[in-house]
Design a protein around this motif. Structure first.
Motif, mmCIF file in Angstrom:
data_model
loop_
_atom_site.group_PDB
_atom_site.id
_atom_site.type_symbol
_atom_site.label_atom_id
_atom_site.label_comp_id
_atom_site.label_asym_id
_atom_site.label_seq_id
_atom_site.Cartn_x
_atom_site.Cartn_y
_atom_site.Cartn_z
ATOM 1 N N TRP A 116 -11.471 4.046 4.184
ATOM 2 C CA TRP A 116 -11.304 2.734 3.559
ATOM 3 C C TRP A 116 -12.596 1.935 3.654
ATOM 4 O O TRP A 116 -13.455 2.226 4.479
ATOM 5 C CB TRP A 116 -10.146 1.959 4.213
ATOM 6 C CG TRP A 116 -10.334 1.598 5.667
ATOM 7 C CD1 TRP A 116 -9.935 2.324 6.755
ATOM 8 C CD2 TRP A 116 -10.958 0.406 6.189
ATOM 9 N NE1 TRP A 116 -10.268 1.683 7.925
ATOM 10 C CE2 TRP A 116 -10.895 0.496 7.606
ATOM 11 C CE3 TRP A 116 -11.557 -0.703 5.610
ATOM 12 C CZ2 TRP A 116 -11.418 -0.496 8.433
ATOM 13 C CZ3 TRP A 116 -12.078 -1.703 6.438
ATOM 14 C CH2 TRP A 116 -11.993 -1.587 7.831
ATOM 15 N N LEU A 141 -8.631 3.919 0.344
ATOM 16 C CA LEU A 141 -8.171 2.539 0.235
ATOM 17 C C LEU A 141 -9.381 1.644 0.008
ATOM 18 O O LEU A 141 -10.342 1.684 0.776
ATOM 19 C CB LEU A 141 -7.430 2.100 1.502
ATOM 20 C CG LEU A 141 -6.254 2.978 1.957
ATOM 21 C CD1 LEU A 141 -5.630 2.401 3.226
ATOM 22 C CD2 LEU A 141 -5.211 3.112 0.858
ATOM 23 N N VAL A 180 0.837 -1.203 0.000
ATOM 24 C CA VAL A 180 0.000 0.000 0.000
ATOM 25 C C VAL A 180 0.870 1.250 0.000
ATOM 26 O O VAL A 180 0.615 2.210 -0.746
ATOM 27 C CB VAL A 180 -0.959 0.001 1.202
ATOM 28 C CG1 VAL A 180 -1.731 1.319 1.276
ATOM 29 C CG2 VAL A 180 -1.933 -1.172 1.118
ATOM 30 N N VAL A 208 -6.470 -2.679 -2.846
ATOM 31 C CA VAL A 208 -5.600 -3.526 -2.020
ATOM 32 C C VAL A 208 -6.196 -4.936 -1.989
ATOM 33 O O VAL A 208 -7.133 -5.207 -1.244
ATOM 34 C CB VAL A 208 -5.484 -2.968 -0.588
ATOM 35 C CG1 VAL A 208 -4.372 -3.694 0.165
ATOM 36 C CG2 VAL A 208 -5.234 -1.463 -0.589
ATOM 37 N N SER A 261 -2.104 -2.245 -5.268
ATOM 38 C CA SER A 261 -0.961 -2.708 -4.489
ATOM 39 C C SER A 261 -0.698 -4.185 -4.740
ATOM 40 O O SER A 261 -1.566 -4.933 -5.203
ATOM 41 C CB SER A 261 -1.179 -2.440 -2.999
ATOM 42 O OG SER A 261 -2.221 -3.231 -2.496
#
Length: 385
Positions: free
Chosen positions: A246, A194, A177, A284, A317
């Protein structure tokens, strides 16, 4: 945050009673001619026509009919063998797949021929669910039954615990990340959201994931992912000084549209974030061990195209893959389980609020949604103790 530790003195015997490790994975096609036979293996018993499988296989054909998962498992095998050798852990590592060569039954047959009788099993799925845990255990039971029918010795197999919150699995994702944030344009970096992604599954399967006492409200599957996402978000905040919004989102949905699956989908989430004014997003993929087809297509192709259409800066990521810290984590998991099997104290590394997972899947853990229960090895209800 706890860190990985050096092996204790006497590491050469630390794996006893285990005499081998089996890396058990999903498998994937390695050429265009493999795609439909592979999908026939995956969907066996569902009566899906071959023409429909050709349509489903288009994702693979876009990449030359090759799934990257097999090469990624070869890289992980190399990393495990190197880590074991560097740390004097004398334990051979073998590899078998559920749906493509090298097939699980063939690998177990070879391991028995080499004299292996007590095998630790690492699956390339870190979380609790039917498809991510019990189905692997059913495949193990089926393979052991085949060996038994052939008159071969039936080895004892023990599946290593879920490793979703092991430091050696989580820390590489934190670093991924941080690296992805650095790739974003500087003017949008501080405001980046995120989006933690994992495989969507039917909500009914999610609700019954994990031990019976954890069923309901997404079960262990959702709770485990949320816990890991929170650990990573907190670590990124600590290292960047920025509190980032997130959310846990999902990808790779399949199956009948009338059956509820976990939502929101990553592409829908990107649209919602863009509509709300988010300046950038880092995807992610915490639900995946390596950059296999669902990461390459659903995130790097489909979701990235959606972000470009929206004009939304995005980065993806890295998964853990063959990171040396993950290989070290596997060694720790083997040594930990071996000590428990010997009746000795064991260090059980885990981050987050949930703590280390169970070693032996209990009765009622992650049941199949349809049909009668199948025998499953490496659990409290295993026919092969």
């Amino acid at each position: 945050m706890s860190e990985l530790r050096d092996p204790a003195p006497g590491a050469a015997a630390a794996a006893a009673p285990y005499d081998a490790l089996l890396l058990l994975s999903f498998g994937g096609p390695e050429g265009p001619d493999d795609v439909v036979p592979f999908l026939e293996n995956v969907t066996r018993g569902r009566g899906i026509p071959k023409e429909r499988l050709k349509e489903v296989g288009q994702h693979y054909f876009l990449f030359g009919g090759v799934s990257p998962i097999n090469d990624q498992n070869r890289a992980l095998l190399d990393a495990l063998r190197k880590d074991f050798a560097d740390n004097s852990l004398d334990l051979p590592v073998h590899w078998g797949n559920r749906n493509w060569a090298p097939y699980l039954t063939d690998t177990l047959r070879e391991m028995v021929a080499e004299g292996h009788r007590r095998i630790a099993v690492l699956t390339t799925s870190a979380y609790a669910s039917y498809s991510g845990c019990r189905q692997y255990r059913e495949n193990l039971a089926e393979a052991l039954a085949t060996l038994e029918a052939e008159g071969l010795a039936v080895p004892r197999v023990d599946k290593l615990r879920h490793y979703f919150n092991h430091p050696g699995f989580v820390r590489p994702m934190i670093d991924g990340v941080l690296a992805s944030l650095a790739e974003l344009p500087e003017d949008v970096r501080a405001g980046a959201h995120l989006a933690f992604t994992t495989h969507s599954i039917p909500t009914a399967a999610a609700d019954t994931s994990g031990p019976v006492e954890e069923h309901g409200d997404g079960g262990a599957y959702v709770r485990e992912h949320l816990d890991v996402a929170r650990v990573i978000a907190d670590a990124v905040r600590a290292e960047t000084g920025v509190e980032r919004p997130w959310e846990l989102v999902y990808q790779s949905r399949s199956g009948a549209p009338h059956i509820p699956w976990l939502e929101p989908d990553i592409c829908d989430h990107l649209e919602a974030l863009h509509g709300a004014g988010a300046p950038a997003v880092v995807m992610v993929p915490i639900g995946f061990v390596s950059d296999h087809m669902e990461v390459l297509y659903d995130l790097d192709t489909e979701a990235t195209a959606k972000a470009a259409e929206l004009g939304l800066p995005i980065a993806r990521s890295a998964t853990v893959g063959a990171d040396p810290r993950f290989a070290a984590a596997v060694r720790e998991l083997v040594v930990e389980r071996a000590a428990i099997e010997r009746g000795q104290p064991a260090q059980r590394c885990a981050l987050g609020a949930l703590g280390p997972s169970h070693d032996l899947c209990p009765v009622g853990c992650c049941p199949a949604a349809r049909g009668a229960a199948k025998p499953a090895a490496a659990g409290a209800d295993s026919p092969y103790a």
